[in-house]
Write a protein that holds these residues in place. Structure first.
Motif, PDB file in Angstrom:
ATOM      1  N   GLY A 177       0.805  -1.212   0.000  1.00  0.00           N
ATOM      2  CA  GLY A 177       0.000   0.000   0.000  1.00  0.00           C
ATOM      3  C   GLY A 177       0.837   1.259   0.000  1.00  0.00           C
ATOM      4  O   GLY A 177       0.537   2.222  -0.712  1.00  0.00           O
ATOM      5  N   VAL A 178       1.900   1.264   0.810  1.00  0.00           N
ATOM      6  CA  VAL A 178       2.750   2.457   0.883  1.00  0.00           C
ATOM      7  C   VAL A 178       3.448   2.710  -0.442  1.00  0.00           C
ATOM      8  O   VAL A 178       3.488   3.844  -0.936  1.00  0.00           O
ATOM      9  CB  VAL A 178       3.777   2.316   2.025  1.00  0.00           C
ATOM     10  N   LEU A 179       3.999   1.670  -1.056  1.00  0.00           N
ATOM     11  CA  LEU A 179       4.712   1.867  -2.314  1.00  0.00           C
ATOM     12  C   LEU A 179       3.751   2.207  -3.449  1.00  0.00           C
ATOM     13  O   LEU A 179       4.095   2.985  -4.354  1.00  0.00           O
ATOM     14  CB  LEU A 179       5.543   0.626  -2.645  1.00  0.00           C
ATOM     15  N   ALA A 180       2.545   1.649  -3.411  1.00  0.00           N
ATOM     16  CA  ALA A 180       1.535   2.048  -4.395  1.00  0.00           C
ATOM     17  C   ALA A 180       1.219   3.533  -4.233  1.00  0.00           C
ATOM     18  O   ALA A 180       1.169   4.287  -5.221  1.00  0.00           O
ATOM     19  CB  ALA A 180       0.271   1.209  -4.225  1.00  0.00           C
ATOM     20  N   GLY A 181       1.033   3.971  -2.985  1.00  0.00           N
ATOM     21  CA  GLY A 181       0.763   5.380  -2.734  1.00  0.00           C
ATOM     22  C   GLY A 181       1.915   6.274  -3.159  1.00  0.00           C
ATOM     23  O   GLY A 181       1.707   7.369  -3.704  1.00  0.00           O
ATOM     24  N   LEU A 182       3.135   5.808  -2.941  1.00  0.00           N
ATOM     25  CA  LEU A 182       4.307   6.593  -3.317  1.00  0.00           C
ATOM     26  C   LEU A 182       4.351   6.812  -4.822  1.00  0.00           C
ATOM     27  O   LEU A 182       4.620   7.928  -5.299  1.00  0.00           O
ATOM     28  CB  LEU A 182       5.573   5.876  -2.838  1.00  0.00           C
ATOM     29  N   TRP A 183       4.058   5.772  -5.592  1.00  0.00           N
ATOM     30  CA  TRP A 183       4.082   5.930  -7.046  1.00  0.00           C
ATOM     31  C   TRP A 183       2.869   6.691  -7.557  1.00  0.00           C
ATOM     32  O   TRP A 183       2.925   7.303  -8.630  1.00  0.00           O
ATOM     33  CB  TRP A 183       4.238   4.571  -7.725  1.00  0.00           C
ATOM     34  N   LEU A 184       1.783   6.702  -6.805  1.00  0.00           N
ATOM     35  CA  LEU A 184       0.665   7.573  -7.166  1.00  0.00           C
ATOM     36  C   LEU A 184       1.049   9.045  -6.984  1.00  0.00           C
ATOM     37  O   LEU A 184       0.677   9.901  -7.790  1.00  0.00           O
ATOM     38  CB  LEU A 184      -0.569   7.236  -6.330  1.00  0.00           C
ATOM     39  N   VAL A 185       1.799   9.343  -5.919  1.00  0.00           N
ATOM     40  CA  VAL A 185       2.313  10.699  -5.756  1.00  0.00           C
ATOM     41  C   VAL A 185       3.266  11.025  -6.907  1.00  0.00           C
ATOM     42  O   VAL A 185       3.261  12.150  -7.437  1.00  0.00           O
ATOM     43  CB  VAL A 185       3.013  10.871  -4.395  1.00  0.00           C
ATOM     44  N   ALA A 186       4.065  10.045  -7.323  1.00  0.00           N
ATOM     45  CA  ALA A 186       4.945  10.262  -8.478  1.00  0.00           C
ATOM     46  C   ALA A 186       4.135  10.562  -9.737  1.00  0.00           C
ATOM     47  O   ALA A 186       4.560  11.359 -10.590  1.00  0.00           O
ATOM     48  CB  ALA A 186       5.834   9.043  -8.694  1.00  0.00           C
ATOM     49  N   ALA A 187       2.953   9.929  -9.859  1.00  0.00           N
ATOM     50  CA  ALA A 187       2.086  10.231 -10.997  1.00  0.00           C
ATOM     51  C   ALA A 187       1.594  11.676 -10.940  1.00  0.00           C
ATOM     52  O   ALA A 187       1.546  12.368 -11.967  1.00  0.00           O
ATOM     53  CB  ALA A 187       0.895   9.260 -11.015  1.00  0.00           C
TER      54      ALA A 187
END
Length: 396
Positions: free
Chosen positions: A176-186
């Protein structure tokens, strides 16, 4: 009507007039305290109490959904007013939203029941998405609908982390954290692709900004969003050469944009080179993850910290330094010490990504001290601006 609205807006205490004010201030104060606290706990220098889920769960969740989401909320809910012409959230509604954010932060740190945290986190995330979505929907601004999609997916990623904490499942938390991190990258790919060329044009006195290649911007948004999905599913946690190709393409795409935006004059303007360096850290992160998937690098953690520390947090510091000046009616001239804060921050990022792999304790403490000093300098110089009315007398 305009006179009444203006009087009403000016009657609100300055801190509650626009979302950037409380969230930039609270986010920076939280950041300067949270990282040294985490390193102290990790190195055994902090007393024995545990936050909800333990220190690792707290650090993972709070640096993304606590610190970064505070800045995202402040930026989007302020930018939404500019994008749409609709009044931004202010007054009691803004105070309530900030209060929910603070309740969640205190709850995590003080070991509150996970059920209470789930409620607080959902209230905050849904609140930001609904307020932003409402502004966009009123004027049917379809160009920015992807922002709402990203916020909705961020809420889902947050729930995945919370579910992992409730179940004691470390894997779910990490996904979940890494998914959220890459969503912020998006979001960084989307918003950065718009504002960095424009800021560069304005800062260097160019006649026009570099025109975007729409196909490249769309490809980077889709590719970065895909990595978030793959992390949420747990697929990207395992080395895979096809994923290595994806990350290599993301690195190449962002590097190509940086080359197109580049002008040697940026090095004379800290408000510009800080933005460009933050996006360069994204290239480093994606390239490092590509090499990890190809089996060249032994660990993915340094690359992920290049994204979370160097790129995400570096862009945050650079953006809040600029946005605060503009939205408080000031010229775009950095207060004393903030250029030094940018230097300190990037030295800290180098320490976290590279030095800590060789000297773990010394590297982490150096990174934490540089980080804390950088955000302390921001809070010191910018808190008076955030707490005071605009210097030009306008609302906001």
């Amino acid at each position: 009507m305009q006179v009444i609205d203006r009087r009403k807006a000016l009657s609100i205490p300055p801190i509650w007039r626009l979302a950037f004010r409380p969230f930039f201030l609270a986010g920076s104060l939280f950041a300067l305290l949270a990282v040294p606290l985490w390193v102290a706990a990790w190195t055994g220098l902090w007393p024995g109490f545990q936050p909800t889920g333990g220190w690792l769960a707290w650090h993972r969740h709070e640096m993304l959904f606590g610190f970064a989401m505070a800045i995202v909320a402040g930026f989007l809910l302020t930018a939404g007013q500019t994008w749409t012409g609709q009044p931004g959230v202010s007054g009691n509604r803004l105070a309530a939203l900030a209060g929910v954010w603070l309740l969640a932060r205190l709850g995590w740190l003080l070991g509150a029941p996970i059920a209470m945290l789930i409620v607080a986190e959902l209230l905050f995330m849904f609140g930001v998405a609904w307020l932003m979505g409402r502004m966009l929907w009123v004027v049917r601004q379809k160009r920015n609908y992807p922002v709402i999609v990203v916020l909705a997916l961020m809420t889902t990623a947050n729930l995945q982390v919370l579910w992992g904490v409730a179940a004691g499942d470390d894997g779910l938390q990490r996904q979940g954290v890494l998914a959220g991190l890459w969503l912020v990258a998006a979001l960084m790919a989307l918003i950065g692709g718009r504002v960095i060329p424009f800021f560069t044009q304005r800062g260097l006195g160019r006649t026009e900004a570099v025109k975007p290649w729409v196909w490249l911007d769309v490809a980077l948004l889709v590719g970065t969003g895909l990595t978030a999905v793959l992390y949420a599913a747990g697929v990207a946690l395992m080395a895979n050469q096809l994923l290595g190709v994806l990350f290599l393409a993301i690195a190449a795409g962002h590097l190509l944009r940086l080359v197109r935006w580049y002008d040697s004059g940026i090095w004379r303007v800290p408000l510009l080179w800080s933005l460009h360096l933050a996006m360069l850290w994204l290239v480093v992160a994606a390239l490092g993850l590509a090499l990890w998937h190809f089996g060249v690098l032994a660990a993915s953690s340094p690359s992920l910290h290049a994204l979370s520390v160097g790129s995400m947090s570096g862009l945050i510091l650079a953006m809040i330094a600029r946005v605060t000046l503009g939205h408080t009616g000031r010229p775009l001239q950095l207060p004393p010490g903030i250029a030094g804060a940018f230097v300190l921050f990037n030295l800290g990022a180098v320490a976290r990504v590279f030095l800590s792999t060789v000297w773990p304790i010394a590297g982490l403490w150096l990174a934490a001290v540089c980080w804390a000093l950088a955000f302390a300098l921001y809070a010191w110089r910018y808190a008076p601006m955030l707490l005071a009315p605009r210097v030009d007398g306008h609302p906001g």
